[in-house]
Each structure stands twice: as structure tokens, then as C-alpha cells.
Design a protein around this motif. Structure first.
Motif, PDB file in Angstrom:
ATOM      1  N   ALA A 127       0.856  -1.191   0.000  1.00  0.00           N
ATOM      2  CA  ALA A 127       0.000   0.000   0.000  1.00  0.00           C
ATOM      3  C   ALA A 127       0.890   1.239   0.000  1.00  0.00           C
ATOM      4  N   ASN A 128       0.460   2.269  -0.690  1.00  0.00           N
ATOM      5  CA  ASN A 128       1.187   3.541  -0.728  1.00  0.00           C
ATOM      6  C   ASN A 128       0.729   4.410   0.424  1.00  0.00           C
ATOM      7  N   GLU A 129       1.614   4.640   1.367  1.00  0.00           N
ATOM      8  CA  GLU A 129       1.275   5.438   2.545  1.00  0.00           C
ATOM      9  C   GLU A 129       0.788   6.833   2.163  1.00  0.00           C
ATOM     10  N   ARG A 130       1.460   7.437   1.204  1.00  0.00           N
ATOM     11  CA  ARG A 130       1.151   8.810   0.811  1.00  0.00           C
ATOM     12  C   ARG A 130      -0.285   8.957   0.310  1.00  0.00           C
ATOM     13  N   TYR A 131      -0.828   7.902  -0.261  1.00  0.00           N
ATOM     14  CA  TYR A 131      -2.151   7.986  -0.871  1.00  0.00           C
ATOM     15  C   TYR A 131      -3.217   7.243  -0.079  1.00  0.00           C
ATOM     16  N   SER A 132      -2.863   6.693   1.072  1.00  0.00           N
ATOM     17  CA  SER A 132      -3.840   5.907   1.819  1.00  0.00           C
ATOM     18  C   SER A 132      -4.950   6.788   2.377  1.00  0.00           C
ATOM     19  N   GLY A 133      -6.146   6.251   2.347  1.00  0.00           N
ATOM     20  CA  GLY A 133      -7.299   6.954   2.902  1.00  0.00           C
ATOM     21  C   GLY A 133      -7.893   8.026   2.018  1.00  0.00           C
ATOM     22  N   LYS A 134      -7.382   8.190   0.805  1.00  0.00           N
ATOM     23  CA  LYS A 134      -7.896   9.246  -0.079  1.00  0.00           C
ATOM     24  C   LYS A 134      -9.175   8.829  -0.796  1.00  0.00           C
ATOM     25  N   SER A 135      -9.432   7.536  -0.881  1.00  0.00           N
ATOM     26  CA  SER A 135     -10.611   7.054  -1.588  1.00  0.00           C
ATOM     27  C   SER A 135     -11.178   5.839  -0.865  1.00  0.00           C
ATOM     28  N   GLN A 136     -12.480   5.741  -0.860  1.00  0.00           N
ATOM     29  CA  GLN A 136     -13.139   4.568  -0.303  1.00  0.00           C
ATOM     30  C   GLN A 136     -13.279   3.469  -1.356  1.00  0.00           C
ATOM     31  N   LYS A 137     -13.084   3.834  -2.626  1.00  0.00           N
ATOM     32  CA  LYS A 137     -13.316   2.900  -3.721  1.00  0.00           C
ATOM     33  C   LYS A 137     -12.066   2.154  -4.159  1.00  0.00           C
ATOM     34  N   THR A 138     -10.888   2.738  -3.904  1.00  0.00           N
ATOM     35  CA  THR A 138      -9.640   2.123  -4.334  1.00  0.00           C
ATOM     36  C   THR A 138      -8.584   2.226  -3.237  1.00  0.00           C
ATOM     37  N   VAL A 139      -7.583   1.363  -3.346  1.00  0.00           N
ATOM     38  CA  VAL A 139      -6.417   1.412  -2.469  1.00  0.00           C
ATOM     39  C   VAL A 139      -5.200   1.539  -3.386  1.00  0.00           C
ATOM     40  N   SER A 140      -4.452   2.619  -3.236  1.00  0.00           N
ATOM     41  CA  SER A 140      -3.254   2.834  -4.040  1.00  0.00           C
ATOM     42  C   SER A 140      -2.157   1.880  -3.583  1.00  0.00           C
ATOM     43  N   MET A 141      -1.578   1.149  -4.569  1.00  0.00           N
ATOM     44  CA  MET A 141      -0.554   0.153  -4.247  1.00  0.00           C
ATOM     45  C   MET A 141       0.579   0.240  -5.254  1.00  0.00           C
ATOM     46  N   ARG A 142       1.752  -0.275  -4.846  1.00  0.00           N
ATOM     47  CA  ARG A 142       2.910  -0.239  -5.724  1.00  0.00           C
ATOM     48  C   ARG A 142       3.713  -1.528  -5.597  1.00  0.00           C
ATOM     49  N   LEU A 143       4.411  -1.858  -6.680  1.00  0.00           N
ATOM     50  CA  LEU A 143       5.324  -2.985  -6.727  1.00  0.00           C
ATOM     51  C   LEU A 143       6.660  -2.461  -7.232  1.00  0.00           C
ATOM     52  N   ASP A 144       7.721  -2.631  -6.445  1.00  0.00           N
ATOM     53  CA  ASP A 144       9.054  -2.257  -6.906  1.00  0.00           C
ATOM     54  C   ASP A 144       9.517  -3.322  -7.881  1.00  0.00           C
ATOM     55  N   VAL A 145       9.684  -2.940  -9.121  1.00  0.00           N
ATOM     56  CA  VAL A 145       9.993  -3.874 -10.193  1.00  0.00           C
ATOM     57  C   VAL A 145      11.319  -4.593  -9.960  1.00  0.00           C
ATOM     58  N   PHE A 146      12.247  -3.927  -9.264  1.00  0.00           N
ATOM     59  CA  PHE A 146      13.588  -4.481  -9.130  1.00  0.00           C
ATOM     60  C   PHE A 146      13.875  -5.101  -7.768  1.00  0.00           C
ATOM     61  N   LEU A 147      12.878  -5.210  -6.931  1.00  0.00           N
ATOM     62  CA  LEU A 147      13.026  -5.914  -5.661  1.00  0.00           C
ATOM     63  C   LEU A 147      12.161  -7.157  -5.694  1.00  0.00           C
ATOM     64  N   GLN A 148      12.642  -8.213  -5.105  1.00  0.00           N
ATOM     65  CA  GLN A 148      11.851  -9.451  -5.058  1.00  0.00           C
ATOM     66  C   GLN A 148      11.288  -9.653  -3.688  1.00  0.00           C
TER      67      GLN A 148
END
Length: 187
Positions: A166-187
């Protein structure tokens, strides 16, 4: 095809990833989520033509059915200093980082059982696009998604299982979506 993780090697003889084309039976695609079905049938071609997003279809080589689709577009993501800890970007002080956004990802309901894990394969393919963009000289560190919890309350868990945070910076901004990220170069 009953394993929880499908690899490209397992499906390469049966399925192929292609750019959106209305030569496929677009109107036969049914994910069970009206918004996603409407998008592929009504908006995907226009968005492709206008370079808003690029829709990729995973189609059957046998009968040309659309098994799954995803839309990708360029994006950037703000990552807090706390979120950068314990990674090789901890000392990079940019406010945002380059990303590819998965705008839509859907699997045809008729194929969910036969190709269990196909959604995860689509994430793997998106990761391949990100890595390829770097090879072609276009930086891309993350894959981002606004996980659509309004249409699928379980989707956050799906993305977590695929390595997204989950993206901390964008958390709680929407009830319909949760902003998330995947670091492409970390496993």
C-alpha cells in the motif's frame, strides 16, 4: 493448469499476449464486473487510439477467446522516505518515481478455473513491460495500481500476494480504491 502460479512457459503454446484489436470477439468477454466489461467493449479502442492507455489482451491461440486483459499507462508515484527505507533508492531524494500503471486487469469468468492464477501471470507480464522499458532507455521503477475494492473487496489481498505494498502517501484518499505499488527491481 491448476497450479496457483502460471508461468509464461506453461501457457506459451496455448495463449498469446497481443495489443487490443477489435478483430477479437470483444463483446464475448465477461469478467463479471460491469465496469471492466464496459471498458473493453466501449472505451479500450478509443483510449488506445488516443494514447491514453494501452490495452493488452491475453487470447487463446485455439479459438481467439479473450482470456484476460490489462490496460497499462505511464505514471509516477510519490514514495515517502519511510517507504524507501531498506531499498536501494533510500538515498534518492526525488519526490516521485517513474512507474507503469495497471489501470484495468480482468479475467474472463469462463476461464478463471481453467487458468487459475492468470491474474498473477498478467502482473508478471506487466513487470516484463517495465523491465523492457528500462532496456529501451525509459526509466521505470514501479508498477502502480489503484486496487478497485468497490468492485472486488478481495483485490488488495491479490495484489499483496503479488508483492504490492500500500502507498502510505495515498492511503485513505478514496473509499473505492487502495493505491498500491510494486518495486519492479526488488523481489
Amino acid at each position: 493448469m491448476s497450479s496457483s502460479r502460471i508461468s509464461v512457459e506453461q501457457i506459451k503454446d496455448e495463449l498469446q499476449l497481443v495489443r487490443f484489436s477489435d478483430r477479437f470477439r470483444i463483446n464475448d468477454f465477461v469478467s463479471g464486473i460491469e465496469e471492466y466489461d464496459l471498458f473493453i467493449k466501449k472505451y479500450a479502442k478509443e483510449y488506445d487510439d488516443k494514447a491514453i492507455s494501452a490495452t493488452h489482451l491475453l487470447v487463446s491461440k485455439k479459438n481467439a477467446d479473450i482470456i484476460s486483459y490489462m490496460t497499462l499507462s505511464s505514471a509516477s508515484i510519490g514514495v515517502t522516505p519511510e517507504e524507501r527505507k531498506n531499498s536501494d533508492i533510500e538515498e534518492i531524494f526525488f519526490n516521485s518515481f517513474p512507474a507503469i500503471k495497471v489501470g484495468k486487469l480482468a479475467v474472463d469468468s469462463n476461464y478463471r478455473t481453467k487458468y487459475k492464477g492468470i491474474g498473477s501471470l498478467m502482473i508478471t507480464l506487466a513487470r516484463g513491460f517495465a523491465v523492457d522499458s528500462v532496456r529501451f532507455g525509459i526509466a521505470c521503477r514501479f508498477i502502480v495500481v489503484d486496487a478497485d475494492v468497490e468492485n472486488d473487496p478481495e483485490v488488495v489481498e491479490f495484489y499483496r500476494k503479488n508483492g504490492f505494498l500500500a502507498n502510505e502517501r495515498y492511503s485513505g484518499k478514496s473509499q473505492k480504491t487502495v493505491s498500491m505499488r510494486l518495486d519492479v527491481f526488488l523481489q
